[in-house]
Design an enzyme around this catalytic site. Structure first.
Site, PDB file in Angstrom:
ATOM      1  N   HIS A 121       0.825  -1.202   0.000  1.00  0.00           N
ATOM      2  CA  HIS A 121       0.000   0.000   0.000  1.00  0.00           C
ATOM      3  C   HIS A 121       0.861   1.255   0.000  1.00  0.00           C
ATOM      4  O   HIS A 121       0.679   2.161  -0.807  1.00  0.00           O
ATOM      5  CB  HIS A 121      -0.908  -0.024   1.236  1.00  0.00           C
ATOM      6  CG  HIS A 121      -1.787   1.168   1.359  1.00  0.00           C
ATOM      7  ND1 HIS A 121      -1.420   2.293   2.049  1.00  0.00           N
ATOM      8  CD2 HIS A 121      -3.011   1.413   0.846  1.00  0.00           C
ATOM      9  CE1 HIS A 121      -2.380   3.183   1.975  1.00  0.00           C
ATOM     10  NE2 HIS A 121      -3.363   2.670   1.246  1.00  0.00           N
ATOM     11  N   CYS A 535      -3.512  16.668 -21.174  1.00  0.00           N
ATOM     12  CA  CYS A 535      -3.034  17.408 -20.007  1.00  0.00           C
ATOM     13  C   CYS A 535      -3.219  16.630 -18.719  1.00  0.00           C
ATOM     14  O   CYS A 535      -3.112  17.169 -17.636  1.00  0.00           O
ATOM     15  CB  CYS A 535      -3.715  18.763 -19.909  1.00  0.00           C
ATOM     16  SG  CYS A 535      -5.490  18.669 -19.636  1.00  0.00           S
TER      17      CYS A 535
END
Lengths: 578, 578
Positions: A121, A535
């Site tokens: 994680h 973008c």
């Protein structure tokens, strides 16, 4: 060690590639293909000073997310958030992280765990956020009760004491190790001032006077960057929201701003004015609040347009849900209820709470945001368009060459766009009539919803440019939001082999890529001179850049620091394509 | 009033179409094309008696789900359930509904909300259940504290007082207005028992003995329904989650259950057990809670499979985010904070709050749900698969012919599906080994994410059927959630001409339809015998049904009450296509 090796390997790759050119063994194209953006990125990270004196290495773990971070050890998220809020640099130390630690990871300069591997994680989330991270430092005992780290030989680092972690080598040091900025970064920034004269021949003479191996590396990087720029078909722009970021991006060679977000311009001291826009009970109240925002917005744009003089600046109109500017529902509910329980009713709070409840959304990401705001809050987008136009007019009078482009977010249907475009053209005409110079700005749209992509031909009938918002497109195409899932189950998914890498890091070509390709193709078919860029975060990712070249986008836009990597990969992608 | 006229016109259309056939002016195909599903729907609703005497209209809202309902006003679900349990007819009155109100909605004869639009939770769920529903009655103030409704002119309707609501007109009356049931519904239910013998010739002799105009209408409807069934290519299934709904669907001619949702099976008294599954601190704790759910789940499926004996029942594994089964974050935060402020700390509440915070999501619709749950909560989906298998085995031993199909929700990538499929096959094998009979169930997937649609070929390599979840697909394709947007901006959008109709009511062909068409095509290319249906609300919408015929889906599935409409439109769509 691994990345020190990595860094050496990266430096060697650049030097050797150029040496072979000088020995006529390969040409510059071949040399460019022998180096990678990932290697350049290695060379660009700051690193701990080799001669930092008293470096006390206490353990080595796995290098999970690169960078060099120094800060006070904090053993839980709340502490990390608290210390960061008062301006301190923090290293979050945990045995392993879970979704509860997200706020602490965001607040920290670096993350250190004693357990877990490269798909843990901590590793996955830190990489996603660009946080320096070292995981799996099994030699360290993280004692959450005593709030200290213990080393096998009995050393301690207690909460609040300084730690330094190297996310490129996995090294953990006690104390603050001095950080050295990358010389390659300095050279890239330095050489950008000559960019306009670059002939692309890449002979590199006189570009660097540094001596020895180091000087050779700097020269090799500069020559290869120039060559890459000369062969690249795609331009590289930057995502920048402030004059400072814009200047930095330009110094790194960005050929414009591909995404200037405007949401931060509504935060801080202005939040109260925005609250009045949202809570306005009449058109007059709203209009008066908007009028207060106008000079502030104009000022924002003045700085950015000036920094990017002569280059395009794509300004995205306000995107996030309005209630992000209002107080948090739960916090306010608690405040009001507690006041009530204590017999001191908070009448103002109650009134505000009603409004907050009214604007509350189950799924803000799928709610009232983007163009939907512009279509339902009268005057909001036109305030922004006017601020853009007035800033541009002012700079033109000073003899500058501002080139704003207006971008409408979250369009799903051409009619949404057409309405905003018509209103914007009217606002531009008003500003011209009020004495502004001649103002012609391209007006285009984000393509970030599958609906927009599937109807790209129709939208291109109205829009002058497309910019793919691949973050949002990834969210809608997969039906998961980055905030909610990256921490919650991406590590499981990577372990199970469902993902090789987070689709927010490298574009998912089979799904999101297919949708983007269809839209780019059909957009250009409908309007031959449509400018099409991207973008999203993917604009700075090497693998994704190669995909964008393959579908013939006109530019990629990425964070300022990624611009050199994107420039290098744009050239390499072009060579691979032809 | 509008609908009264509509009803007369609808009846005339059916009668005249059949008269013209009998006069040899047109054939049955042409007759079928001259009536519509919308007309049939008109004829199926009960209505308030025209001569009802003292009707006191107190307000008008949006007609969200047709019908005429009379009952005592109940202001929460528990009250509605309690009163219904003692045999009383109830109108559930709420500001708006949420999944917690489901039991109340099931218990109520009708649902009235002061907020929300045609795609609000109340509207969608009520339509799905065939409950009469009026939403967005903004003129009424629903006071949950005083437990009364107030009208602008000061009238009150208190809890327990009678209300009448007309879901076809949006009218709300104080008191009990007399209701007339639809004779057409009775005839459709009656004729369904003959369905197996239907030769499709549509001569209709002896099918109805009613006299006059009325008898003519009944006969016309029956002949046209038979003809439609005989020409239709697509099958019609129903969305049903209870034995009662399944029986009703079958009586209306459904050829199976296209969507059996399992989430309501985790609510009510079982919520506490589900909470233990979520909050389990060890595998053992979780496993023990799941084991408690097993017999309850098995019982759920027994009833449904028995009701649909011999016909397919597609069971969707658990879909909603787990925290829907936990207490609300804001409510619990307030409770804990108030207890604390009063000096009586609620320790149990505090512990629960920590867990609720841990599971909280910014955008639950884009979070940990569907297959992601199945992949991260060990044993959850396999509990469901085992319950299905054991129920089927039990019925087979009784000589019945259960035909469950297992459907995995929210798949984005074939690997997600493949893992669940493999686990499910193992569970089926276990049940067979434990003495169940031979069990072979098709295992397939929802296609409700653009990612799944774009990779449909790969998914069809593993999945035996597709079912398009067009509600979720509309949400992700457009990037807006049903709950959040309709009330907020759909009215603006319809005013501005961006939508002609909500894309949640009639499928958006240009966007969502294009994605669905690609997936259906590529799925069938990859697996010739792939069964492809649709189970979103659109499965009962006439315009959408015609689109589904045009892309050659195998079936549509809709709420039980819409089945006759869908059967009629499936036939008409086929005629239009050929």
């Amino acid at each position: 060690l691994q990345t020190r090796v990595g860094k050496r390997t990266a430096a060697a790759a650049f030097r050797i590639a150029v040496q072979l050119v000088d020995e006529d063994v390969i040409d510059m194209d071949e040399a460019l293909l022998r180096v990678t953006g990932a290697q350049l990125a290695q060379l660009m990270f700051p690193q701990f000073d080799k001669d930092g004196g008293e470096r006390q290495l206490i353990a080595t773990g796995m290098a999970a997310s690169p960078g060099a971070a120094v800060g006070k050890a904090a053993f839980d998220s709340a502490t990390a958030v608290e210390w960061a809020a008062r301006g301190e640099s923090v290293i979050l130390v945990r045995r392993e992280t879970n979704p509860d630690d997200l706020s602490g990871m965001i607040a920290a300069a670096g993350v250190l765990t004693s357990r877990g591997g490269k798909t843990s994680h901590a590793a996955v989330v830190a990489r996603g956020m660009g946080r320096t991270c070292v995981v799996g430092v099994e030699a360290l005992r993280v004692d959450l009760k005593q709030r200290e780290i213990r080393t096998p030989d009995g050393a301690h680092v207690g909460e609040g004491e300084l730690l330094s972690i190297d996310g490129s080598t996995g090294e953990v040091f006690a104390g603050a190790v001095p950080v050295t900025a990358s010389a390659v970064v300095a050279a890239l920034l330095e050489s950008s001032s000559d960019d306009d004269d670059a002939d692309g021949a890449g002979d590199g003479d006189g570009e660097s006077h540094a001596e020895g191996e180091h000087g050779e590396l700097i020269e090799a990087v500069q020559r290869l960057m120039r060559h890459s720029d000369s062969v690249a078909r795609m331009h590289v722009r930057a995502n920048a929201d402030t004059p400072e970021d814009a200047e930095r991006a330009r110094a790194f060679g960005a050929q414009g701003i591909g995404l200037c977000r405007t949401e931060h311009m509504f935060l801080g001291a202005r939040r109260k004015i925005v609250e009045r826009v949202i809570l306005a009970r009449s058109d007059e109240q709203r209009e008066s609040a908007l009028q207060e925002l106008l000079p502030l917005q104009r000022h924002d744009f003045l700085g950015i347009f000036e920094a990017m003089d002569g280059l395009p600046v794509v300004v995205r109109l306000l995107d996030p849900p309005l209630h992000e500017f209002l107080p948090d529902l739960t916090e306010l509910s608690v405040k009001v209820a507690v006041a009530d329980a204590l017999g001191k009713p908070d009448e103002e709070g109650e009134a505000l709470l009603q409004e907050v409840q009214r604007h509350n959304e189950q799924n803000p990401m799928l709610g009232m945001r983007g163009v939907r705001l512009g279509l339902t809050v009268p005057g909001l987008f036109q305030l922004q368009v006017r601020a853009i136009a007035e800033a541009a007019a002012q700079l033109k009078k000073r003899g500058l060459d501002p080139r704003p482009e207006i971008m409408v977010p979250l369009v799903g249907d051409v009619k949404e766009f057409a309405i905003i475009k018509e209103q914007s053209l009217a606002t531009l005409a008003d500003v011209v009539a009020e004495g502004g110079s001649d103002l012609h700005f391209p007006i285009g749209t984000m393509i970030e919803l599958p609906r927009a992509a599937m109807t790209a031909g129709a939208i291109a009938g109205e829009a002058e440019f497309f910019s793919f918002g691949t973050n949002d497109m990834t969210q809608t195409t997969w039906g998961f939001s980055r905030d909610d899932v990256e921490a919650a189950f991406f590590p499981h998914y990577i372990d199970a082999g469902i993902f090789a890498v987070s689709p927010f890091e490298t574009l998912d070509v089979a799904g999101v890529g297919r949708i983007v390709a269809v839209a780019a193709w059909e957009g250009k078919e409908a309007r031959g001179d449509l400018v099409v860029g991207v973008c999203g975060e993917h604009g700075g990712d090497p693998a994704s850049i190669h995909f964008f070249e393959s579908i013939q986008l006109d530019y990629v836009s990425c964070s300022p620091f990624r611009v050199p990597v994107a420039r290098l990969e744009a050239g390499r992608a072009r060579l691979e394509a032809i």
